[in-house]
Design an enzyme around this catalytic site. Sequence first.
Site, PDB file in Angstrom:
ATOM      1  N   ARG A 137       0.862  -1.192   0.000  1.00  0.00           N
ATOM      2  CA  ARG A 137       0.000   0.000   0.000  1.00  0.00           C
ATOM      3  C   ARG A 137       0.894   1.236   0.000  1.00  0.00           C
ATOM      4  NH1 ARG A 137      -3.591  -0.219   5.023  1.00  0.00           N
ATOM      5  NH2 ARG A 137      -4.941  -1.625   3.849  1.00  0.00           N
ATOM      6  N   LYS A 197      -3.733   1.389  14.874  1.00  0.00           N
ATOM      7  CA  LYS A 197      -3.776   2.285  13.713  1.00  0.00           C
ATOM      8  C   LYS A 197      -4.403   3.620  14.089  1.00  0.00           C
ATOM      9  CE  LYS A 197      -6.238  -0.531  11.125  1.00  0.00           C
ATOM     10  NZ  LYS A 197      -7.203  -1.128  10.190  1.00  0.00           N
ATOM     11  N   CYS A 254     -15.345  -3.123   0.149  1.00  0.00           N
ATOM     12  CA  CYS A 254     -13.945  -3.379   0.487  1.00  0.00           C
ATOM     13  C   CYS A 254     -13.410  -4.448  -0.461  1.00  0.00           C
ATOM     14  CB  CYS A 254     -13.842  -3.849   1.930  1.00  0.00           C
ATOM     15  SG  CYS A 254     -14.501  -5.510   2.155  1.00  0.00           S
ATOM     16  N   CYS A 312      -7.961 -10.852   0.966  1.00  0.00           N
ATOM     17  CA  CYS A 312      -8.018 -10.436   2.369  1.00  0.00           C
ATOM     18  C   CYS A 312      -8.104 -11.649   3.296  1.00  0.00           C
ATOM     19  CB  CYS A 312      -9.208  -9.510   2.614  1.00  0.00           C
ATOM     20  SG  CYS A 312      -9.247  -9.011   4.342  1.00  0.00           S
ATOM     21  N   CYS A 329     -16.378  -8.216   6.231  1.00  0.00           N
ATOM     22  CA  CYS A 329     -16.322  -8.646   7.638  1.00  0.00           C
ATOM     23  C   CYS A 329     -16.547  -7.417   8.503  1.00  0.00           C
ATOM     24  CB  CYS A 329     -14.978  -9.325   7.940  1.00  0.00           C
ATOM     25  SG  CYS A 329     -13.642  -8.185   8.342  1.00  0.00           S
TER      26      CYS A 329
END
Length: 567
Positions: A80, A212, A431, A437, A476
Amino acid sequence: MTKNFKQLSSNLTKEEHIKKNSNYLRGTISDDLKNQVTNSFSGDNVSLIRFHGMYQQDDRDLRRERNEQKLESRYAMMLRCRLPGGVISSKQWIKIDSFASTNTLYKTIRLTNRQTFQLHGILKKDLKNIHQILHQIGLDSLGTANDVNRNVLCTSDPMQSEVHQECYEWAQKISNFLLPHTKAYVEIWLDQKKILSTDHEPILGKTYLPRKFKTTVVIPPHNDVDLYANDMNFIAIVENKKIIGFNVLIGGGLSITHGNKQTWPFLALELGYIGIDKTLSVAKSIVTTQRDWGNRTNRKNAKTRYTIKNFGLNLFKQEVEKRANITFEPIRPYSFNTRGDQIGWKKDVNGNWSLTVFVQNGRICDNDNQLLKSGLLKIASIHKGNFRLTSNQNIIISEILSENKNKIEQIAISYGLIKKISKLRENAMSCVSFPTCPLAMAEAERMLPNFITKVENIMLKYGVDNEMIILRVSGCPNGCGRSLLSEIGLIGKSIGRYNLYIGGNKIGNRIPKIYQENITEKEILVHLDFLIKNWSIYRQENEDFGDFVIRKKIVKAVINPIHDFWN
Ligand code: SRM
Ligand code: SF4
């Protein structure tokens, strides 16, 4: 009630030990890179590479088959990039496109809803290469994952006015200011020699943040960045076309854990107003307060919103004031009235043009309907301006000179980049979810396009096909698709099953409420048929879907789940 701060320091999580023992995020990543027998990283390094902007993943479509064949899982990294404010030049885009096409398993670029891009499926042997390419073109992936301040968002379309440009510059300044200082990144990926005893993390500290941390800079009345989902937000207050200061909001976040009542989504709260010269010291004070007060014993309660709950907003505010040596002024008037991106052409303050291209779920690839990747590459080869990635997974081709407008429009049309689509589709988001993922419970990106078609048909049936409903899907309860700020939100429960939330609003400051639990796509469509039909018949003039289901008490609005705690 304020909890004893010291209690939070005991029983540290495994991740805290990993950070502490990592030698400022080095771990043994360099050794792992030399081991080409496996495509995976080992032990703590799997977590540490995240601080360098990469996630180890394996293709979940292939997992069972490879296990049966006794083969190692198909490990590859997702990288990323750090791109504060989302600006990327044509030159940079061409390099990224080339790497994606030749060195990744999926050959796509994935725009994220935090104004940057991800490259999925990079083999370990190619990692140094991509970091060196990023460096050559003035980019990096430092601090885009794990317990640090993530990619800083700013209102897109910075060329629309001078204030947007200023806002973008603040996003960059804050991002750079809060970056990790460790030299681990340049040593490992750019082969720079280790300089002894230079490591020091003046802001983040040796164990970095508890979790985060997400930041935005936003210009009202456009809430395209979904600021209420972020830990720290600077809302620009403008006078005479200049930003004079910011209203500061803290503590937003959306993730939950199914069945865990100690986790809840939360909308950012107002701290107060500051003059523009105080911005960096206030940012530092908020981050260091969260660094020192955040819960390091339970990662599910480690984000700023839980710190605020533990200590109370007032105490948090006083601490920030003390650290920054300021007193917050009362919040200055502001309001939001829009979200999302305006797809299509727009003229900027300098008389140049910008074209916002809709990208379904942010996936840049070529397929039977559209040659999006090739088209953008072709445009990049002649476009002298920049591209701007938006918080809604779209891309703006910006600063197009008038004399180039026709040329770019022709390319955009011939590659299928300009298409007529419904407002529902234009504003929908999902997402990534399967196959990359590791946390995915249900499909999201791969199910959304067809699902939207079915909802479009329902809207057409009831004559509301020109209306906009904000519909979002997350695979999720981490909620990366920001489903918990939508009018219709799906959250994956297990393969093919979702929780259905309704009742968010257009501007993104109301959390929707659960309407049905653990149902299939077919059942969701039956419920949506019923709800949309009723909305089409009984809505008040121009009443949005989300407002309708709240007014009719089909679900009860959630303001902020811990609101009662303080009142
Ligand atoms: Fe996210 C974890 C993708 C925005 C909450 N997110 C992940 C990971 C990295 C899975 C993992 O930990 O292994 C996903 C990678 C999937 C893949 O294959 O690419 C992932 N998140 C994404 C992206 C790409 C979704 C998208 O389709 O755009 C977004 C990347 C943004 C970026 O560029 O930095 C993304 N994630 C979000 C958002 C929305 C936002 O930030 O506006 C949220 C909800 C807001 C919030 O933070 O509360 C979000 N992601 C999470 C969480 C839950 C965090 C928590 O507070 O508990 C996780 C899991 C975790 O961190 O443990 C997660
Ligand atoms: Fe993965 Fe869940 Fe985030 Fe979707 S919401 S990308 S499934 S972590």
